[in-house]
Design a protein around this motif. Structure first.
Motif, short mmCIF file in Angstrom:
data_model
loop_
_atom_site.label_atom_id
_atom_site.label_comp_id
_atom_site.label_asym_id
_atom_site.label_seq_id
_atom_site.Cartn_x
_atom_site.Cartn_y
_atom_site.Cartn_z
N GLU A 199 -5.76 -4.42 -14.61
CA GLU A 199 -6.94 -4.93 -13.64
C GLU A 199 -8.28 -4.66 -13.91
O GLU A 199 -9.09 -5.25 -13.81
CB GLU A 199 -6.46 -4.93 -12.12
CG GLU A 199 -7.37 -5.51 -11.29
CD GLU A 199 -7.23 -7.22 -11.46
OE1 GLU A 199 -8.03 -7.92 -11.18
OE2 GLU A 199 -6.03 -7.45 -12.20
N PHE A 200 -8.36 -3.05 -14.33
CA PHE A 200 -9.68 -2.51 -14.48
C PHE A 200 -9.91 -1.80 -15.67
O PHE A 200 -11.02 -1.05 -15.43
CB PHE A 200 -9.65 -1.65 -13.15
CG PHE A 200 -9.67 -2.13 -11.75
CD1 PHE A 200 -10.59 -3.16 -11.23
CD2 PHE A 200 -8.40 -1.95 -10.99
CE1 PHE A 200 -10.53 -3.66 -9.96
CE2 PHE A 200 -8.14 -2.61 -9.61
CZ PHE A 200 -9.27 -3.45 -9.26
N ASP A 203 -13.45 -2.18 -16.50
CA ASP A 203 -14.49 -2.30 -15.25
C ASP A 203 -15.06 -1.06 -15.03
O ASP A 203 -14.29 0.06 -14.41
CB ASP A 203 -13.58 -2.73 -14.04
CG ASP A 203 -14.81 -3.01 -12.86
OD1 ASP A 203 -15.90 -2.65 -12.99
OD2 ASP A 203 -14.06 -4.04 -12.20
N VAL A 206 -15.28 0.64 -11.15
CA VAL A 206 -13.86 1.14 -10.53
C VAL A 206 -13.21 1.94 -11.19
O VAL A 206 -13.20 1.90 -12.54
CB VAL A 206 -13.03 -0.22 -10.18
CG1 VAL A 206 -11.68 0.22 -9.46
CG2 VAL A 206 -13.79 -1.47 -9.62
N ARG A 339 -1.77 -5.14 -8.52
CA ARG A 339 -3.15 -5.73 -8.93
C ARG A 339 -3.95 -6.29 -7.92
O ARG A 339 -5.25 -6.11 -7.83
CB ARG A 339 -3.13 -6.31 -10.37
CG ARG A 339 -2.49 -5.77 -11.46
CD ARG A 339 -2.42 -6.52 -12.78
NE ARG A 339 -3.54 -7.09 -13.35
CZ ARG A 339 -3.70 -7.87 -14.30
NH1 ARG A 339 -2.53 -8.32 -15.10
NH2 ARG A 339 -4.94 -8.43 -14.52
N GLN A 340 -3.55 -7.33 -7.38
CA GLN A 340 -4.11 -8.25 -6.46
C GLN A 340 -4.47 -7.60 -5.39
O GLN A 340 -5.46 -7.87 -4.80
CB GLN A 340 -3.19 -9.32 -6.00
CG GLN A 340 -2.66 -10.25 -7.02
CD GLN A 340 -1.88 -11.50 -6.88
OE1 GLN A 340 -1.41 -11.61 -5.57
NE2 GLN A 340 -1.16 -11.91 -7.86
N MET A 342 -5.15 -4.22 -5.11
CA MET A 342 -6.40 -3.38 -5.52
C MET A 342 -7.56 -4.08 -5.57
O MET A 342 -8.74 -3.76 -5.35
CB MET A 342 -5.94 -2.39 -6.67
CG MET A 342 -5.08 -1.39 -6.59
SD MET A 342 -4.78 -0.39 -7.80
CE MET A 342 -4.01 -1.46 -9.04
N ARG A 343 -7.40 -5.20 -6.43
CA ARG A 343 -8.52 -6.23 -6.45
C ARG A 343 -9.17 -6.54 -5.20
O ARG A 343 -10.48 -6.41 -4.79
CB ARG A 343 -8.22 -7.37 -7.15
CG ARG A 343 -9.53 -8.39 -7.29
CD ARG A 343 -10.54 -7.77 -8.22
NE ARG A 343 -10.48 -7.36 -9.57
CZ ARG A 343 -11.36 -6.79 -10.32
NH1 ARG A 343 -12.54 -6.43 -9.99
NH2 ARG A 343 -11.09 -6.68 -11.82
N ARG A 344 -8.29 -7.09 -4.35
CA ARG A 344 -8.66 -7.47 -3.09
C ARG A 344 -9.42 -6.53 -2.30
O ARG A 344 -10.35 -6.53 -1.55
CB ARG A 344 -7.43 -8.18 -2.26
CG ARG A 344 -7.93 -8.79 -0.81
CD ARG A 344 -6.70 -9.48 -0.23
NE ARG A 344 -5.55 -8.63 0.03
CZ ARG A 344 -4.63 -8.74 -0.69
NH1 ARG A 344 -4.20 -9.23 -1.89
NH2 ARG A 344 -3.48 -7.69 -0.17
N VAL A 346 -11.17 -3.82 -3.12
CA VAL A 346 -12.28 -3.73 -3.96
C VAL A 346 -13.34 -4.71 -3.44
O VAL A 346 -14.56 -4.48 -2.92
CB VAL A 346 -12.29 -3.52 -5.51
CG1 VAL A 346 -13.76 -3.65 -6.02
CG2 VAL A 346 -11.53 -2.36 -6.00
N GLU A 347 -12.84 -5.89 -3.39
CA GLU A 347 -13.77 -6.99 -2.92
C GLU A 347 -14.13 -7.35 -1.53
O GLU A 347 -15.27 -7.62 -1.28
CB GLU A 347 -13.29 -8.17 -3.70
CG GLU A 347 -13.26 -8.61 -5.10
CD GLU A 347 -12.51 -9.47 -5.79
OE1 GLU A 347 -12.04 -10.54 -4.75
OE2 GLU A 347 -12.66 -9.93 -6.85
#
Length: 393
Positions: A199-200, A203, A206, A339-340, A342-344, A346-347
């Motif tokens: 996912e990152f 990036d 992150v 993954r979802q 962790m992404r959520r 962060v956002e």
């Protein structure tokens, strides 16, 4: 209570007034020993006369056969005392007329057969969560012997709580995920780094910091070697935004590490309790964990980010690492779901680079921490244990 274990006069005396003999690894820096010290302190705070004897800590499975007895126990102990044995391996209790209690926990969907046999020698089995009440009972341990005694809060909780007041400056640096664990497959470190890299990897805003205690203290480089091997087997290098720390840290330093993080993540395959989750939540961090296991005693969809997965057989490598797990099942967190999550996080975190869609406010963090303090405070835990001691007579 078994017939013939002590004069009738002793039975009229509350068990904790007859003395509590506590045996467990106490002189150690690991969480298991810290738990034992916390439980002893809670009992003493509630008025029990506790004599604590520290016994060796095996740490690795190959050393468990050396731990079958308790050495150097004072011969003058009062035989009618309550005896509490805090250990994650099987051993017969010492001879004596008083109630015999085994404090243990287990992390899979089952319990080793030898544990079921060993439980016959004890009057009560203290486990930390309802999860273990079910797994132990399903394995054949009589449900009437099973008692829920939660783990105590870390003795250094005030340092963690101080993180609640840490100023947050969105966009001041990379978003930092923290994971704290003992480095073995049960903790899901392999799932964590695979999901994070997918996912990152590219990036730069992150990063992931893993604070790991080596599984075997005699092999302090093991975690670094295994992390490098996991990526090398895929023809890749360890991503630059993944940091692995295995150095010893004081409580003050570890609390500061929590304080510098923006979120906590640990895709554990099974927990009897889940001490790092408590530490993260006391620090006010958005906390990501599995939707299965003992951590659900205090984690839910209102105060955490729970990740779905499936029950799956314990893999052979993990069973070689800890043979008690052979033939059991545990939770395999979905890499995509992690993954979802962790992404959520962060956002939507209030500390993300683009604030405005806050999901975890300062008031939320304070409320979660207060709830943990009220439920698992030393005073409440001590009273709870005294009640169980009384019922053991």
């Amino acid at each position: 209570m078994e017939q013939g274990r002590g004069p009738r006069a002793h039975r009229r005396t509350p068990p904790h007034r007859r003395g509590v003999r506590w045996y467990g690894p106490l002189d150690d820096t690991e969480g298991f020993a810290e738990e034992g010290r916390g439980l002893v302190a809670a009992l003493r705070g509630a008025g029990a006369d506790v004599h604590a004897t520290s016994i060796p800590h095996p740490r690795t499975f190959d050393r468990i056969p050396l731990m079958t007895g308790i050495e150097d126990v004072e011969a003058s102990h009062r035989p009618e005392s309550v005896h509490v044995y805090h250990r994650y391996w099987t051993a017969r209790p010492l001879p004596g007329r008083g109630p015999r209690i085994w404090r243990s926990m287990f992390e899979t969907d089952a319990v080793p057969r030898e544990w079921v046999v060993a439980a016959e020698d004890y009057d009560q089995i203290w486990v930390p969560t309802g999860f273990n009440v079910e797994t132990y009972a399903n394995a054949g341990i009589p449900r009437e012997k099973l008692v829920t005694v939660p783990c105590p809060l870390p003795v250094w909780s005030p340092r963690l709580l101080a993180n609640l007041d840490r100023p947050r400056t969105p966009g001041s640096g990379p978003f930092a995920f923290l994971s704290v664990m003992r480095w073995h497959l049960r903790k899901g470190w392999d799932v964590l780094v695979r999901a994070f890299a997918a996912e990152f990897r590219n990036d730069h805003d992150v990063r992931l910091v893993i604070k790991a205690r080596p599984f075997d203290p005699a092999d302090p480089d093991g975690p670094h070697r295994e992390l490098a091997r996991l990526f090398a087997d895929r023809g890749e290098a360890v991503p630059a935004n993944i940091s692995l720390r295995t150095d010893d840290m004081s409580h003050a330093d570890l609390a500061a590490l929590y304080g510098r993080a923006d979120a906590f993540v640990l895709p554990s395959r099974g927990e009897g309790w889940g001490r790092p989750f408590i530490e993260a939540m006391l620090s006010g961090l958005p906390t990501i964990g599995p939707r299965w296991g003992g951590n659900l005693e205090f984690m839910n969809d209102d105060n955490s980010v729970l990740v779905d997965g499936t029950l799956a057989p314990v893999q052979q490598q993990a069973a070689r690492e800890w043979p008690y797990f052979t033939g059991h099942r545990w939770w395999e967190v979905s890499v995509d779901a992690l993954r979802q999550a962790m992404r959520r996080t962060v956002e939507t975190s209030e500390w993300a680079a683009t604030p405005g869609t806050t999901s975890t406010t300062a008031a939320n963090r304070q409320e979660v921490a207060r709830g943990l303090l009220a439920t698992y405070a030393q005073e409440a835990l001590g009273k709870r244990m005294l009640g169980h001691l009384t019922s053991s007579a």
